[in-house]
Design a protein around this motif. Structure first.
Motif, PDB file in Angstrom:
ATOM      1  N   GLU A   1       0.823  -1.207   0.000  1.00 42.32           N
ATOM      2  CA  GLU A   1       0.000   0.000   0.000  1.00 42.32           C
ATOM      3  C   GLU A   1       0.865   1.269   0.000  1.00 42.32           C
ATOM      4  OE1 GLU A   1      -2.944   0.099   3.031  1.00 42.32           O
ATOM      5  OE2 GLU A   1      -4.210  -1.428   2.091  1.00 42.32           O
ATOM      6  N   THR A   2       2.027   1.203   0.643  1.00 43.65           N
ATOM      7  CA  THR A   2       2.939   2.342   0.608  1.00 43.65           C
ATOM      8  C   THR A   2       3.359   2.651  -0.819  1.00 43.65           C
ATOM      9  OG1 THR A   2       3.793   1.819   2.808  1.00 43.65           O
ATOM     10  CG2 THR A   2       5.151   3.254   1.443  1.00 43.65           C
ATOM     11  N   ASN A   3       3.721   1.623  -1.565  1.00 47.85           N
ATOM     12  CA  ASN A   3       4.098   1.817  -2.967  1.00 47.85           C
ATOM     13  C   ASN A   3       2.966   2.477  -3.747  1.00 47.85           C
ATOM     14  OD1 ASN A   3       6.403   0.431  -2.238  1.00 47.85           O
ATOM     15  ND2 ASN A   3       5.863  -1.452  -3.341  1.00 47.85           N
ATOM     16  N   VAL A   4       1.761   1.936  -3.596  1.00 41.24           N
ATOM     17  CA  VAL A   4       0.615   2.439  -4.356  1.00 41.24           C
ATOM     18  C   VAL A   4       0.297   3.878  -3.947  1.00 41.24           C
ATOM     19  CG1 VAL A   4      -1.809   2.065  -4.945  1.00 41.24           C
ATOM     20  CG2 VAL A   4      -0.300   0.095  -4.601  1.00 41.24           C
ATOM     21  N   ALA A   5       0.316   4.154  -2.646  1.00 42.28           N
ATOM     22  CA  ALA A   5      -0.029   5.487  -2.158  1.00 42.28           C
ATOM     23  C   ALA A   5       0.948   6.543  -2.662  1.00 42.28           C
ATOM     24  CB  ALA A   5      -0.071   5.484  -0.636  1.00 42.28           C
ATOM     25  N   VAL A   6       2.227   6.216  -2.641  1.00 44.50           N
ATOM     26  CA  VAL A   6       3.236   7.182  -3.097  1.00 44.50           C
ATOM     27  C   VAL A   6       3.111   7.426  -4.602  1.00 44.50           C
ATOM     28  CG1 VAL A   6       5.725   7.546  -3.371  1.00 44.50           C
ATOM     29  CG2 VAL A   6       4.821   6.746  -1.193  1.00 44.50           C
ATOM     30  N   HIS A   7       2.807   6.384  -5.375  1.00 46.02           N
ATOM     31  CA  HIS A   7       2.558   6.577  -6.808  1.00 46.02           C
ATOM     32  C   HIS A   7       1.306   7.435  -7.027  1.00 46.02           C
ATOM     33  CE1 HIS A   7       5.642   4.273  -8.880  1.00 46.02           C
ATOM     34  NE2 HIS A   7       5.503   3.298  -7.997  1.00 46.02           N
ATOM     35  N   CYS A   8       0.244   7.198  -6.228  1.00 45.69           N
ATOM     36  CA  CYS A   8      -0.972   8.001  -6.368  1.00 45.69           C
ATOM     37  C   CYS A   8      -0.686   9.475  -6.101  1.00 45.69           C
ATOM     38  CB  CYS A   8      -2.049   7.502  -5.406  1.00 45.69           C
ATOM     39  SG  CYS A   8      -2.871   5.974  -5.917  1.00 45.69           S
ATOM     40  N   ALA A   9       0.204   9.747  -5.135  1.00 42.56           N
ATOM     41  CA  ALA A   9       0.552  11.128  -4.818  1.00 42.56           C
ATOM     42  C   ALA A   9       1.315  11.801  -5.953  1.00 42.56           C
ATOM     43  CB  ALA A   9       1.379  11.175  -3.530  1.00 42.56           C
ATOM     44  N   ALA A  10       1.884  10.992  -6.852  1.00 41.20           N
ATOM     45  CA  ALA A  10       2.639  11.538  -7.983  1.00 41.20           C
ATOM     46  C   ALA A  10       1.810  11.606  -9.258  1.00 41.20           C
ATOM     47  CB  ALA A  10       3.892  10.688  -8.230  1.00 41.20           C
ATOM     48  N   ASN A  11       0.667  10.922  -9.267  1.00 38.19           N
ATOM     49  CA  ASN A  11      -0.179  10.871 -10.457  1.00 38.19           C
ATOM     50  C   ASN A  11      -1.363  11.826 -10.306  1.00 38.19           C
ATOM     51  OD1 ASN A  11       1.489   8.997 -11.735  1.00 38.19           O
ATOM     52  ND2 ASN A  11       0.474   7.260 -10.757  1.00 38.19           N
ATOM     53  N   PRO A  12      -2.038  12.192 -11.396  1.00 39.13           N
ATOM     54  CA  PRO A  12      -2.960  13.342 -11.351  1.00 39.13           C
ATOM     55  C   PRO A  12      -4.272  13.140 -10.612  1.00 39.13           C
ATOM     56  CG  PRO A  12      -2.959  12.335 -13.536  1.00 39.13           C
ATOM     57  CD  PRO A  12      -1.835  11.692 -12.771  1.00 39.13           C
ATOM     58  N   ASP A  13      -4.796  11.930 -10.548  1.00 40.68           N
ATOM     59  CA  ASP A  13      -6.176  11.770 -10.078  1.00 40.68           C
ATOM     60  C   ASP A  13      -6.360  12.052  -8.596  1.00 40.68           C
ATOM     61  OD1 ASP A  13      -7.503  11.185 -12.489  1.00 40.68           O
ATOM     62  OD2 ASP A  13      -6.755   9.132 -12.456  1.00 40.68           O
ATOM     63  N   PHE A  14      -5.404  11.666  -7.764  1.00 41.91           N
ATOM     64  CA  PHE A  14      -5.530  11.910  -6.328  1.00 41.91           C
ATOM     65  C   PHE A  14      -5.601  13.411  -6.052  1.00 41.91           C
ATOM     66  CE2 PHE A  14      -3.228  11.295  -1.966  1.00 41.91           C
ATOM     67  CZ  PHE A  14      -4.425  11.491  -1.304  1.00 41.91           C
ATOM     68  N   LYS A  15      -4.708  14.152  -6.628  1.00 46.24           N
ATOM     69  CA  LYS A  15      -4.705  15.613  -6.439  1.00 46.24           C
ATOM     70  C   LYS A  15      -6.004  16.231  -6.969  1.00 46.24           C
ATOM     71  CE  LYS A  15      -1.905  19.762  -7.287  1.00 46.24           C
ATOM     72  NZ  LYS A  15      -1.653  20.095  -5.881  1.00 46.24           N
ATOM     73  N   GLU A  16      -6.468  15.762  -8.107  1.00 51.64           N
ATOM     74  CA  GLU A  16      -7.699  16.294  -8.697  1.00 51.64           C
ATOM     75  C   GLU A  16      -8.911  15.957  -7.829  1.00 51.64           C
ATOM     76  OE1 GLU A  16     -10.639  17.878 -11.305  1.00 51.64           O
ATOM     77  OE2 GLU A  16      -8.574  18.366 -10.753  1.00 51.64           O
ATOM     78  N   GLY A  17      -8.943  14.753  -7.292  1.00 54.84           N
ATOM     79  CA  GLY A  17     -10.065  14.363  -6.452  1.00 54.84           C
ATOM     80  C   GLY A  17     -10.141  15.172  -5.170  1.00 54.84           C
ATOM     81  N   VAL A  18      -8.993  15.414  -4.543  1.00 53.12           N
ATOM     82  CA  VAL A  18      -8.957  16.230  -3.328  1.00 53.12           C
ATOM     83  C   VAL A  18      -9.363  17.667  -3.652  1.00 53.12           C
ATOM     84  CG1 VAL A  18      -7.497  17.119  -1.470  1.00 53.12           C
ATOM     85  CG2 VAL A  18      -7.235  14.748  -2.240  1.00 53.12           C
ATOM     86  N   ARG A  19      -8.879  18.166  -4.771  1.00 48.01           N
ATOM     87  CA  ARG A  19      -9.251  19.533  -5.180  1.00 48.01           C
ATOM     88  C   ARG A  19     -10.763  19.676  -5.296  1.00 48.01           C
ATOM     89  NH1 ARG A  19     -11.710  21.889  -8.749  1.00 48.01           N
ATOM     90  NH2 ARG A  19     -12.030  19.967  -9.931  1.00 48.01           N
ATOM     91  N   ALA A  20     -11.388  18.717  -5.991  1.00 48.54           N
ATOM     92  CA  ALA A  20     -12.815  18.825  -6.279  1.00 48.54           C
ATOM     93  C   ALA A  20     -13.673  18.648  -5.032  1.00 48.54           C
ATOM     94  CB  ALA A  20     -13.206  17.791  -7.333  1.00 48.54           C
TER      95      ALA A  20
END
Length: 417
Positions: A341-360
């Protein structure tokens, strides 16, 4: 400044701490540790500071023979813990942030270390699971040994709405729910109640929300002497602290909780989650007609309709990650799952959808996220490679923050040696 002023200032500082610690004396001379998440304005959202405070106190109380059990609860009457405090994490997710993002590493590694510590904690951890429990709060819930829920308990893993994935050990505990109901909850972010928690192996006891003091009183009145008597050779069985807690909580009157939706609809959920691959599941979830053909009552229930609406509006990348993780972790230990999960979470923090979802959802609050990919994109050959890349260790050799958990230092190894 007077001594009274000093005392009052100290009380104010203590009240402002993100986690409060106290003890309750037992009738036989021992202590019960009380840990209170203390940020009610943010629904006790879990922060790095809270994780550090909890971890340090757990370590201290582990070696304190006076402490026989610990209670974990949330301040206020709205929530135990409604997720992670991700505003600072959002601010760190700039386009120029390196991979791995240093703050994402700090955020997730402190959180996951706490879950691991709790899962292997020797003393009973009692969760007062009243109110809203989501995300990081679910991780805390899953790691406690004795969980109480009330008529006010509402829990969910709603990461599909923010472009993350059901983390906080969600990959581990969703897998352990019956009839693939965990996969349904991960994909849809469906909101569940206390009876659902009992069915889903997330809770053991149903009590009234007004009975907290009564529960503490039962624990105080229990005979802890047998559990702490060094001459007792039977501590691992009927006289252990865990058994004493179980007997005390079982003696509490059972509350009448709202009916479980998972119990009512487990069969159509099980059929849906086994209808094929993610594309087949998506085809049903996207079609009102297909849902009605599956089970009319299930399709017409407002609970299902809210869950389906969340899925349809949610992040396709999250759905693909949730589905892939659910099947990937089947035979993994809790330590292996948290490492992954650490690997996946850190990749999500680098990819666009997580940031976009939090923004919205949390920043601009327009609730109109523009996801980077459709589910069809995620299911293509290129999309499959993109999803699989999330599982790859993003750290240089020897620098993974949880790397020791895959070695002989894994705490799980101690249980089988």
């Amino acid at each position: 400044m007077t001594a009274t002023d000093d005392s009052n200032n100290q009380k104010i500082v203590e009240q402002e701490a993100s986690v409060l610690f106290d003890t309750e004396p037992t009738d036989c001379g021992h202590l019960i540790g009380i840990m209170t998440l203390n940020t009610p304005k943010s629904l006790n959202a879990l922060s790095v500071d809270m994780c550090q405070l909890l971890s340090a106190q757990l370590e201290q109380w582990q070696s304190d023979d006076q402490i026989v059990a610990l209670v974990l609860k949330g301040a206020g009457d709205k929530a135990f813990c409604a997720g992670g405090d991700i505003r600072k994490l959002y601010d760190s997710m700039s386009t120029s942030a390196p991979l791995p993002n240093p703050y994402a590493t700090e955020f997730f590694s402190h959180e996951y270390r706490l879950y691991r510590q709790m899962h292997f904690y020797a003393k009973p951890l009692i969760l007062w699971g009243n109110g809203i429990i989501m995300g990081g709060g679910m991780g805390l819930m899953a790691a406690c040994s004795h969980r109480l829920v009330t008529e006010r308990t509402r829990f969910a893993m709603p990461e599909v709405t923010i472009g993350l994935f059901p983390d906080a050990s969600g990959s581990w505990f969703l897998q352990r729910m019956p009839a693939k109901t965990g996969l349904f909850l991960g994909l849809t972010g469906a909101m569940c109640n206390g009876n659902d928690a009992l069915l889903a192996n997330l809770a053991e006891y149903a009590v009234a929300s007004s009975d907290y003091d009564a529960v503490i009183q039962r624990l105080r009145q229990s005979n802890w002497q047998a559990a702490t008597d060094s001459s007792n050779t039977d501590n691992s069985h009927d006289h252990s602290a865990h058994r004493i807690v179980s007997r005390a909580l079982a003696a509490q009157p059972v509350a009448d909780l709202p009916p479980s939706k998972l119990a009512t609809y487990w069969r159509p959920i099980q059929q849906l989650m086994n209808s094929g691959g993610l594309g087949d599941i998506d085809a049903v979830l996207q079609s009102d007609e297909a849902l009605a053909q599956l089970d009319a009552a299930f399709a017409e229930d407002s609970w299902t309709q809210r869950a389906v609406a969340t899925y349809r509006h949610g992040c396709p990348t999250t759905a693909a990650l949730t589905y892939a993780l659910y099947h990937k972790v089947t035979d993994l230990s809790i330590e292996q799952v948290l490492y992954l999960e650490t690997n996946v979470a850190v990749h999500c923090a680098a990819n666009p959808d997580f940031k976009e979802g939090v923004r919205a959802l949390l920043i601009d609050k327009d609730r109109n996220p523009q996801w980077s990919r459709s589910l069809a994109d995620c299911l293509s050959a290129e999309g499959h490679a993109y999803i699989q890349q999330h599982f790859v260790n993003p750290y240089p050799k020897g620098e993974h923050p949880l790397g020791d958990w895959l070695s002989e230092n894994a705490l799980g190894n101690e249980l089988v040696r």
